[in-house]
Design a protein around this motif. Sequence first.
Motif, PDB file in Angstrom:
ATOM      1  N   ARG A   1       0.844  -1.200   0.000  1.00  0.00           N
ATOM      2  CA  ARG A   1       0.000   0.000   0.000  1.00  0.00           C
ATOM      3  C   ARG A   1       0.878   1.248   0.000  1.00  0.00           C
ATOM      4  N   ALA A   2       0.645   2.135  -0.940  1.00  0.00           N
ATOM      5  CA  ALA A   2       1.424   3.364  -1.052  1.00  0.00           C
ATOM      6  C   ALA A   2       0.923   4.408  -0.064  1.00  0.00           C
ATOM      7  N   PRO A   3       1.782   5.341   0.338  1.00  0.00           N
ATOM      8  CA  PRO A   3       1.324   6.448   1.192  1.00  0.00           C
ATOM      9  C   PRO A   3       0.300   7.323   0.463  1.00  0.00           C
ATOM     10  N   THR A   4      -0.379   8.144   1.236  1.00  0.00           N
ATOM     11  CA  THR A   4      -1.307   9.097   0.640  1.00  0.00           C
ATOM     12  C   THR A   4      -0.535  10.206  -0.071  1.00  0.00           C
ATOM     13  N   VAL A   5      -1.237  10.942  -0.898  1.00  0.00           N
ATOM     14  CA  VAL A   5      -0.610  12.028  -1.661  1.00  0.00           C
ATOM     15  C   VAL A   5      -0.316  13.207  -0.728  1.00  0.00           C
TER      16      VAL A   5
ATOM     17  N   ASP B   1      -0.047   3.228   6.003  1.00  0.00           N
ATOM     18  CA  ASP B   1      -0.532   2.201   6.919  1.00  0.00           C
ATOM     19  C   ASP B   1       0.566   1.735   7.872  1.00  0.00           C
ATOM     20  N   ARG B   2       1.824   1.973   7.514  1.00  0.00           N
ATOM     21  CA  ARG B   2       2.942   1.664   8.415  1.00  0.00           C
ATOM     22  C   ARG B   2       3.680   2.958   8.788  1.00  0.00           C
TER      23      ARG B   2
ATOM     24  N   ARG C   1       6.137  13.682  -3.917  1.00  0.00           N
ATOM     25  CA  ARG C   1       5.629  12.325  -3.703  1.00  0.00           C
ATOM     26  C   ARG C   1       6.211  11.783  -2.405  1.00  0.00           C
ATOM     27  N   ALA C   2       5.407  10.963  -1.697  1.00  0.00           N
ATOM     28  CA  ALA C   2       5.838  10.321  -0.453  1.00  0.00           C
ATOM     29  C   ALA C   2       6.169   8.855  -0.733  1.00  0.00           C
ATOM     30  N   HIS C   3       7.105   8.303   0.062  1.00  0.00           N
ATOM     31  CA  HIS C   3       7.416   6.870  -0.079  1.00  0.00           C
ATOM     32  C   HIS C   3       7.580   6.239   1.285  1.00  0.00           C
ATOM     33  N   ASP C   4       7.455   4.893   1.328  1.00  0.00           N
ATOM     34  CA  ASP C   4       7.606   4.165   2.585  1.00  0.00           C
ATOM     35  C   ASP C   4       8.806   3.230   2.509  1.00  0.00           C
ATOM     36  N   ALA C   5       9.028   2.455   3.586  1.00  0.00           N
ATOM     37  CA  ALA C   5      10.207   1.603   3.669  1.00  0.00           C
ATOM     38  C   ALA C   5      10.201   0.472   2.652  1.00  0.00           C
ATOM     39  N   ALA C   6       9.007   0.079   2.192  1.00  0.00           N
ATOM     40  CA  ALA C   6       8.901  -1.008   1.221  1.00  0.00           C
ATOM     41  C   ALA C   6       9.094  -0.519  -0.217  1.00  0.00           C
ATOM     42  N   GLY C   7       9.307   0.777  -0.390  1.00  0.00           N
ATOM     43  CA  GLY C   7       9.496   1.307  -1.729  1.00  0.00           C
ATOM     44  C   GLY C   7       8.214   1.726  -2.422  1.00  0.00           C
ATOM     45  N   ASN C   8       7.088   1.666  -1.716  1.00  0.00           N
ATOM     46  CA  ASN C   8       5.833   2.136  -2.303  1.00  0.00           C
ATOM     47  C   ASN C   8       5.851   3.660  -2.390  1.00  0.00           C
ATOM     48  N   VAL C   9       5.417   4.200  -3.513  1.00  0.00           N
ATOM     49  CA  VAL C   9       5.466   5.641  -3.750  1.00  0.00           C
ATOM     50  C   VAL C   9       4.063   6.153  -4.032  1.00  0.00           C
ATOM     51  N   SER C  10       3.729   7.269  -3.420  1.00  0.00           N
ATOM     52  CA  SER C  10       2.408   7.858  -3.620  1.00  0.00           C
ATOM     53  C   SER C  10       2.294   8.444  -5.021  1.00  0.00           C
ATOM     54  N   PRO C  11       1.075   8.677  -5.501  1.00  0.00           N
ATOM     55  CA  PRO C  11       0.922   9.471  -6.719  1.00  0.00           C
ATOM     56  C   PRO C  11       1.483  10.866  -6.485  1.00  0.00           C
ATOM     57  N   PRO C  12       1.810  11.595  -7.536  1.00  0.00           N
ATOM     58  CA  PRO C  12       2.331  12.954  -7.357  1.00  0.00           C
ATOM     59  C   PRO C  12       1.265  13.886  -6.805  1.00  0.00           C
TER      60      PRO C  12
END
Length: 324
Positions: free
Chosen positions: A37-41, A65-66, A106-117
């Motif tokens: 799951r990617a972070p929010t924008v 979510d994390r 854009r935001a990202h998390d530790a798993a490499g998921n990236v939010s939309p711009p």
Amino acid sequence: MHPPQRPLPASLLITLLLALALTGCSAAAAPEVEDTRAPTVPSGVTATAGSASTVHVMWSAATDDRAVTGYVVYSEGRKVRTLPATTLMTDVVGLAPATVHRFTVRAHDAAGNVSPPSVTVAATTLRAAAEDRTPPTTPSALRATPDGGRAVTLRWSASKDDTRVTAYDIYQADTRIHTVPGTATTAHVTGLRPGTAYAFTVRARDAAENSSPDSAPADLTTAPSPGAPANTAPTRLAVTSVKSEITVTWTPPDTGAPVTHHELHLNGRFATTVIWGTTPPPGRATYTFPVQDPPGTRYTVTLRARLPDGTWGDLSAPRTVVVR
């Protein structure tokens, strides 16, 4: 009549017990769920030109979510800044003068998921001017009004410049935390902690990146959380420097008993304990100490008092001093 059962050999019994234990462990240790799951924008993105070659970009924190672990700032789709999750602003430098520049975050998390711009925001850098070495005048009449326990609204009187003021930079403990356009004389600062003493200063800046001296500080203690004890920080802290000495003056907190010990912190680190061997003098307290750093060295000074129960109280609002 059944024949008597013979006990299992010890070696076979140990093998069976180990197998059962391994089976139990494998059943208990469920595989970790993959984070997809990617972070929010990021929201609230703004861009403000500060000079002919810089733009200040700010945004509000994204959620995950994390946990959000960082942000990436793009200019015209090109990555220009990578920042940790605790940073919600940056200066993009080296830009062309008198040009429209567009930015997204854009935001990202530790798993490499990236939010939309984020939404695209634009700012036009100023025109390059002749060499300018004159800074704006100091902002005056800075006032701080609390907005709950986690925000403050700052207001000040405008500075003057031989060309024009292009931005005002807000500082807390000698660290810039916010920037507004040169036409503004207010700023709303969020992300504060309840029941905490703060000191804010403002500097004016022009198109040539000349900055004014700091304004006089505006102190603020945010409202405590419900049920939390009142703030116990020393107040009215003043710091001066003369001939390699620094003098600190303050008003001890009202604890119901004389305050005989104070901790002095320099740049966020413990420096010394100020102790009165007898009953401390009433009213304002003063302490002077030598410094060996070269002139121009900057210190951020804070104090806290030892309370009647032996614990240390809250830190004062900080003051910045320059070694003379």
